[in-house]
Design a protein around this motif. Structure first.
Motif, mmCIF file in Angstrom:
data_model
loop_
_atom_site.group_PDB
_atom_site.id
_atom_site.type_symbol
_atom_site.label_atom_id
_atom_site.label_comp_id
_atom_site.label_asym_id
_atom_site.label_seq_id
_atom_site.Cartn_x
_atom_site.Cartn_y
_atom_site.Cartn_z
ATOM 1 N N LEU A 125 0.799 -1.131 -0.153
ATOM 2 C CA LEU A 125 -0.093 0.056 0.063
ATOM 3 C C LEU A 125 0.880 1.217 -0.081
ATOM 4 N N PHE A 126 2.098 1.119 0.796
ATOM 5 C CA PHE A 126 2.750 2.323 0.727
ATOM 6 C C PHE A 126 4.202 2.356 0.191
ATOM 7 N N SER A 127 4.660 1.252 -0.306
ATOM 8 C CA SER A 127 5.981 0.902 -1.006
ATOM 9 C C SER A 127 5.720 0.965 -2.415
ATOM 10 N N VAL A 128 4.611 0.468 -3.112
ATOM 11 C CA VAL A 128 4.533 0.293 -4.364
ATOM 12 C C VAL A 128 3.948 1.635 -4.911
ATOM 13 N N ARG A 129 4.723 2.302 -5.773
ATOM 14 C CA ARG A 129 4.335 3.502 -6.310
ATOM 15 C C ARG A 129 3.918 3.555 -7.923
ATOM 16 N N ASP A 150 5.589 1.804 -10.652
ATOM 17 C CA ASP A 150 5.907 0.458 -10.743
ATOM 18 C C ASP A 150 4.842 -0.417 -11.477
ATOM 19 N N LYS A 151 5.404 -1.392 -12.272
ATOM 20 C CA LYS A 151 4.573 -2.212 -13.182
ATOM 21 C C LYS A 151 3.328 -2.709 -12.736
ATOM 22 N N THR A 152 3.428 -3.075 -11.296
ATOM 23 C CA THR A 152 2.344 -3.939 -10.775
ATOM 24 C C THR A 152 1.443 -2.920 -10.348
ATOM 25 N N PHE A 153 1.500 -1.591 -10.317
ATOM 26 C CA PHE A 153 0.631 -0.481 -9.721
ATOM 27 C C PHE A 153 -0.834 -0.568 -10.183
ATOM 28 N N ALA A 201 -2.713 6.351 -12.352
ATOM 29 C CA ALA A 201 -1.447 5.971 -12.631
ATOM 30 C C ALA A 201 -0.502 7.080 -13.482
ATOM 31 N N GLN A 202 -1.427 7.241 -14.742
ATOM 32 C CA GLN A 202 -0.720 8.483 -15.484
ATOM 33 C C GLN A 202 -0.834 10.013 -14.860
#
Length: 544
Positions: free
Chosen positions: A426-430, A433-436, A462-463
């Protein structure tokens, strides 16, 4: 089964102490400590090495927890230790087993019982013969010092030749209601039961029959004489001030019992206790009766003359587990004193809490602004007490039972949980990141939105901002979806279909019961659903 590991044989103790002969009770005690030995016994500091600053944040949190037991001996601590040692040994004079003095005490208790008398006030009742009181600012280490000094004594000594157990000290707290003689007596009985193997005095004297307060106190007196209690430590004496009536009676009973039994008492309490003890705190600050002065806060030194506060802060400042330790400069020293007012416990917790915050926010550095922010936001409960100390308002200070800024262990545990949350996707993936996008879309779908609109909104979020994390993305996406009329209608229709009568099943009944249960308990519905295992955590939903 009783643990007897704390019981020491008097024969063994006497072999270790060959220099004091005559009174077996004093012989069995450890010798009076030298100044250096006493300072070593009172000192308590964490095992610190600068290399620990490179440890993980979790491990550094663990080291900061140890700061709650931090202790540097000062003049007051040494003075109190000498006083307790002197009182205990003086109290044993004339009380050796099977001597006229010891038998005389038993006889006095028995005669009072026959006459139906309790421990009543006499001309000397308000001035215990070999007792003293310690009052002062909370958070200065009074109880900690007592516990550290008591730790060098055996809790129980067995005298084989007399078949008697000697209890060098009993440490009890005054009843919280302040007026219960029975409550005090029960506390002493329970404490003796904890120490002596096979003892069951509490059941024998407190539970059987309907014994009155005077009767129970006489029983307690007999037991204290039988088991050769050397020093009675009555902590939290300010509780007696809470009594609407009867507080002075408890005090009278204690003092009279001390005089009759020849057992010294150390009364420990905050400034509020001065009212119970009949002491004018203004005058007591300038006196030092019985070798124990009232404890005030520490003060900074003057130019060219270092004080105990300065020495304390310099030693404390060495224990920095942040990765960017800073030297103690005048501004930091000023901020620490201004926010703690020289109260040791407040200073310790303020310093440790500042390090926790610095580790969490990534700055890894203690600054004056950080210390002030911790004080303003985490120590709000003690602001009135700190203001009273700044004004030196003694009357206001007497209104407060305790100065307890926060529970350091609980504070660090909460910080640890926050750290773990920060490590989650929740906090580490920005957004970069391709998995976002797939994580966010999956989370939105699980919340009831269609797969198509979830994917579209996840991509748009994301964009729009490449710096946001999943937690922020979920908030933005849900806000966008719920503000769109078509989305509201789609979601409402879907929910209505699921709850329609013709589609009603056991699972829906379970959900409705959970919702009703949440409302009856007054807790959030989502929390109740998660408690019942009927709703996944967001971390579980977006984990791909």
């Amino acid at each position: 089964m009783h643990d007897t590991s704390h019981i020491v044989s008097a024969k063994y103790a006497q072999q270790m102490i060959p220099h004091f002969r005559g009174n077996p009770l004093i012989e069995a005690l450890p010798p009076t400590m030298t100044d250096d030995a006493l300072i070593d016994a009172l000192t308590l500091m964490p095992e610190f090495d600068p290399s620990q600053r490179q440890w993980s944040t979790s491990n550094r949190f663990m080291m900061l927890k140890s700061m709650q037991n931090f202790m540097i001996p000062m003049q007051n601590h040494v003075e109190l230790s000498w006083a307790m040692d002197s009182m205990m040994r003086a109290g044993y004079v004339g009380r050796a087993p099977r001597t006229p003095g010891h038998a005389k005490i038993f006889q006095s208790i028995y005669e009072k019982q026959l006459a139906g008398m309790g421990f009543s006030q006499t001309a000397s009742s308000r001035t215990p013969q070999i007792s003293t009181s310690l009052i002062g600012i909370s958070g200065m280490g009074k109880t900690t010092t007592v516990n550290r000094w008591c730790a060098h004594l055996p809790k129980v000594i067995y005298h084989e030749e007399y078949n008697l157990y000697q209890i060098p000290y009993l440490h009890v707290e005054m009843p919280s209601d302040g007026s219960s003689i029975k409550g005090l007596a029960h506390g002493i009985l329970q404490k003796i039961d904890e120490l002596l193997p096979g003892a069951d005095y509490y059941s024998q004297y407190a539970l059987k029959g309907k014994a009155g307060a005077d009767t129970i106190m006489r029983s307690v007196a007999r037991l204290m004489n039988l088991h050769l209690v050397g020093l009675l430590i009555c902590d939290e004496i300010q509780n007696l001030a809470n009594a609407t009536k009867g507080g002075q009676k408890v005090m009278t009973e204690l003092v009279s019992a001390s005089n009759d039994l020849k057992v010294p008492i150390l009364f420990i309490g905050t400034n509020k206790a001065s009212k119970v003890l009949g002491i004018d705190f203004r005058q007591s600050r300038r006196s030092s009766g019985h070798g124990v002065s009232p404890w005030d806060r520490l003060h900074p030194g003057t130019a060219g003359q270092e004080s105990e506060w300065d020495a304390f802060l310099e030693i404390l400042w060495q224990f920095q587990w942040t990765r960017k330790p800073v030297p103690l400069d005048p501004l930091l020293a000023y901020r620490m004193y201004d926010c703690s007012q020289g109260v040791i416990d407040v200073a310790l917790k303020l310093f440790a809490s500042a390090q926790v915050r610095a580790m969490l926010d990534g700055t890894e550095k203690v600054t004056p602004d950080l210390i002030l922010d911790i004080y303003e936001n985490e120590f709000k409960l003690i602001h009135p007490m700190m203001d009273a100390l700044r004004r030196d308002d003694l009357e206001m200070l007497c209104q407060y039972d305790d100065i307890a800024p926060l529970n350091l262990q609980e504070y660090i545990e909460n910080a640890h949980r926050k750290l773990n949350r920060l490590k989650s996707p929740l906090f580490s993936v920005r957004a970069t990141d391709k998995t976002f996008t797939p994580r966010l879309a999956a989370g939105l779908t699980s919340l009831g939105f269609s797969a198509e609109e979830s994917s579209e909104v996840a991509e748009a979020v994301a964009q729009a901002d490449s710096s946001i994390n999943l937690a922020q993305g979920v908030k933005q996406a849900v806000s966008a979806l719920t503000s769109t009329p078509s989305a509201k209608r789609k979601r409402r229709t879907k929910v209505q279909e699921e709850l329609a009568p013709d589609r009603f099943d056991d699972r829906q009944e379970d959900y409705r019961r959970a919702i009703a249960h949440a409302r009856s308990r007054g807790v959030p519905i989502l929390e109740q659903l998660q408690e019942f295992g009927m709703a996944p955590l967001l971390e579980e939903v977006i984990e791909i």
